[in-house]
Design an enzyme around this catalytic site. Sequence first.
Site, PDB file in Angstrom:
ATOM      1  CG  HIS A 158      -2.044   0.961   1.178  1.00 13.40           C
ATOM      2  ND1 HIS A 158      -2.120   1.993   0.273  1.00 13.40           N
ATOM      3  CD2 HIS A 158      -3.186   1.048   1.921  1.00 13.40           C
ATOM      4  CE1 HIS A 158      -3.243   2.680   0.469  1.00 13.40           C
ATOM      5  NE2 HIS A 158      -3.909   2.117   1.462  1.00 13.40           N
ATOM      6  CG  HIS A 196      -5.520   5.773  -0.786  1.00 12.48           C
ATOM      7  ND1 HIS A 196      -6.342   4.676  -0.653  1.00 12.48           N
ATOM      8  CD2 HIS A 196      -5.477   6.030  -2.119  1.00 12.48           C
ATOM      9  CE1 HIS A 196      -6.765   4.284  -1.841  1.00 12.48           C
ATOM     10  NE2 HIS A 196      -6.251   5.087  -2.750  1.00 12.48           N
ATOM     11  CE1 TYR A 216      -4.248   5.633   6.174  1.00  9.13           C
ATOM     12  CE2 TYR A 216      -4.674   5.096   3.871  1.00  9.13           C
ATOM     13  CZ  TYR A 216      -5.141   5.396   5.138  1.00  9.13           C
ATOM     14  OH  TYR A 216      -6.487   5.481   5.370  1.00  9.13           O
TER      15      TYR A 216
HETATM   16  C1  LIG Z   1     -15.051   0.937   3.049  1.00  8.62           C
HETATM   17  C2  LIG Z   1     -13.823   1.205   2.230  1.00  8.62           C
HETATM   18  C3  LIG Z   1     -12.575   0.876   2.738  1.00  8.62           C
HETATM   19  C4  LIG Z   1     -11.417   1.099   1.972  1.00  8.62           C
HETATM   20  N1  LIG Z   1     -10.200   0.688   2.461  1.00  8.62           N
HETATM   21  C5  LIG Z   1      -9.100   0.724   1.665  1.00  8.62           C
HETATM   22  C6  LIG Z   1      -7.869   0.096   2.059  1.00  8.62           C
HETATM   23  O1  LIG Z   1      -7.760  -0.545   3.120  1.00  8.62           O
HETATM   24  N2  LIG Z   1      -6.816   0.205   1.211  1.00  8.62           N
HETATM   25  C7  LIG Z   1      -6.898   0.882   0.032  1.00  8.62           C
HETATM   26  O2  LIG Z   1      -5.900   0.963  -0.697  1.00  8.62           O
HETATM   27  N3  LIG Z   1      -8.062   1.459  -0.372  1.00  8.62           N
HETATM   28  C8  LIG Z   1      -9.152   1.364   0.388  1.00  8.62           C
HETATM   29  N4  LIG Z   1     -10.365   1.853  -0.066  1.00  8.62           N
HETATM   30  C9  LIG Z   1     -10.455   2.375  -1.444  1.00  8.62           C
HETATM   31  C10 LIG Z   1     -10.914   1.261  -2.405  1.00  8.62           C
HETATM   32  O3  LIG Z   1      -9.921   0.280  -2.543  1.00  8.62           O
HETATM   33  C11 LIG Z   1     -11.238   1.809  -3.799  1.00  8.62           C
HETATM   34  O4  LIG Z   1     -10.072   2.368  -4.361  1.00  8.62           O
HETATM   35  C12 LIG Z   1     -12.336   2.850  -3.776  1.00  8.62           C
HETATM   36  O5  LIG Z   1     -13.445   2.397  -3.019  1.00  8.62           O
HETATM   37  C13 LIG Z   1     -12.780   3.216  -5.174  1.00  8.62           C
HETATM   38  O6  LIG Z   1     -13.358   2.100  -5.805  1.00  8.62           O
HETATM   39  P1  LIG Z   1     -14.988   2.009  -5.966  1.00  8.62           P
HETATM   40  O7  LIG Z   1     -15.394   3.329  -6.589  1.00  8.62           O
HETATM   41  O8  LIG Z   1     -15.178   0.837  -6.882  1.00  8.62           O
HETATM   42  O9  LIG Z   1     -15.569   1.832  -4.610  1.00  8.62           O
HETATM   43  C14 LIG Z   1     -11.529   1.686   0.688  1.00  8.62           C
HETATM   44  C15 LIG Z   1     -12.794   2.019   0.192  1.00  8.62           C
HETATM   45  C16 LIG Z   1     -13.936   1.770   0.927  1.00  8.62           C
HETATM   46  C17 LIG Z   1     -15.281   2.102   0.344  1.00  8.62           C
END
Ligand SMILES: Cc1cc2nc3c(=O)[nH]c(=O)nc-3n(C[C@H](O)[C@H](O)[C@H](O)COP(=O)(O)O)c2cc1C
Length: 367
Positions: A170, A173, A175
């Site tokens: 990762h 975002h 981090y």
């Molecule tokens: C509830 C939730 C938790 C997420 N946790 C992470 C995470 O742990 N690591 C990460 O890289 N992105 C995380 N994301 C981002 C998602 O991986 C993804 O990039 C984002 O939801 C956009 O995709 P979508 O539009 O299909 O939901 C999270 C998103 C959501 C909705």
Amino acid sequence: MTANNTLFRPFSLKSLNIKNRIVMAPMTRSFSPNGVPTADVAAYYRKRAEGEVGLILSEGTVIDRVSSSNDANIPHFYGTEALAGWQNVIDGVHAEGGAMGPQIWHMGIMDNHHSGWVPSQPFEGPSGLNRPGNTNGNTMTDADIADTIAAFGRAAADAKRLGFDCVEIHGAHGYLIDQFFWNETNKRTDIYGGKTLAERSRFAVEVIKEVRKQVGEDFAIIIRLSQWKPADYNNLLAKTPQELEAWLNPMADAGVDIFHCSQRRFWETDFEGSDLNFAGWAKKVSGKATITVGSVGLDGEFLAAFGGASSNPSSLDELLRRMDRGDFDLVAVGRPLLADPHWAQKIRDNRTVELKGFSKEALAQLV
Ligand SMILES: Cc1cc2nc3c(=O)[nH]c(=O)nc-3n(C[C@H](O)[C@H](O)[C@H](O)COP(=O)(O)O)c2cc1C
């Protein structure tokens, strides 16, 4: 142009052999008390494999540093109990014919979690900052950095030992790794800092080299990157294609096989004069395989979801147009798969009326 032809083609790269191009995006769920993934967590991932997701990326799971997490319910990727939990997860996914990689994570400098839980040592990051002007932890020493790199390597080695198909680092975002990338949070004057993005990528490059050393040449390594971060959604770490190339290529040389290019909306472009998205540009400048992500099949983006916004199903035509053009290799899907383990099958079978969209109630439980 049909989803079947484009999305339901197999993909192979080193250790990774997947039946279609659909990737479950990593999504933190905070259902692992004291860092240990439960039987419910294993069942949740198993259902996505049963639902024909090609590659499942786990929720972020933290490496073996005391302050790598700000939430007691986020899974660890170290320690006997947590790794036994992950063994159940991958065994269940494989039993359904799926493939999976853990997303290994160090959060870096964080705000304190709303639960009030804090790790027993202060958060740590390149310069103690998680956004301009906000300090909430320590500046890492050389010894801290070396130990953190080693901890990423151990997590990757454990992923391979437990039988996972790949590992994702990762780096996105806001981090830890991204805190090194960003000039606003990396004020170091040593070899881990510098004026250029390429110089500030040294920490990531050393993490990747260590991971590669631990897993060997044939195990697929993915790194997730984003231009944006919660402290600045409009940020562009790489402001030109040349900067993008100077950022990505040292990581490719260090051992990255796949760049996972995180966007909130996959159709948005970074650089003028081209409609390529982040994954398209990353593939063009690095020659590596890429994953796109961001509002695939939904009409609203994911950060609004944390504020309670719902999203409805939307057409995949624009995604398929870009994929047929060869812009990227794989497509990650987050919220649709969080709400519905059968999303991929419904797309494959053209059962569009059965698609559920996303509403915030889906966050409250593991379905
Ligand atoms: C509830 C939730 C938790 C997420 N946790 C992470 C995470 O742990 N690591 C990460 O890289 N992105 C995380 N994301 C981002 C998602 O991986 C993804 O990039 C984002 O939801 C956009 O995709 P979508 O539009 O299909 O939901 C999270 C998103 C959501 C909705």
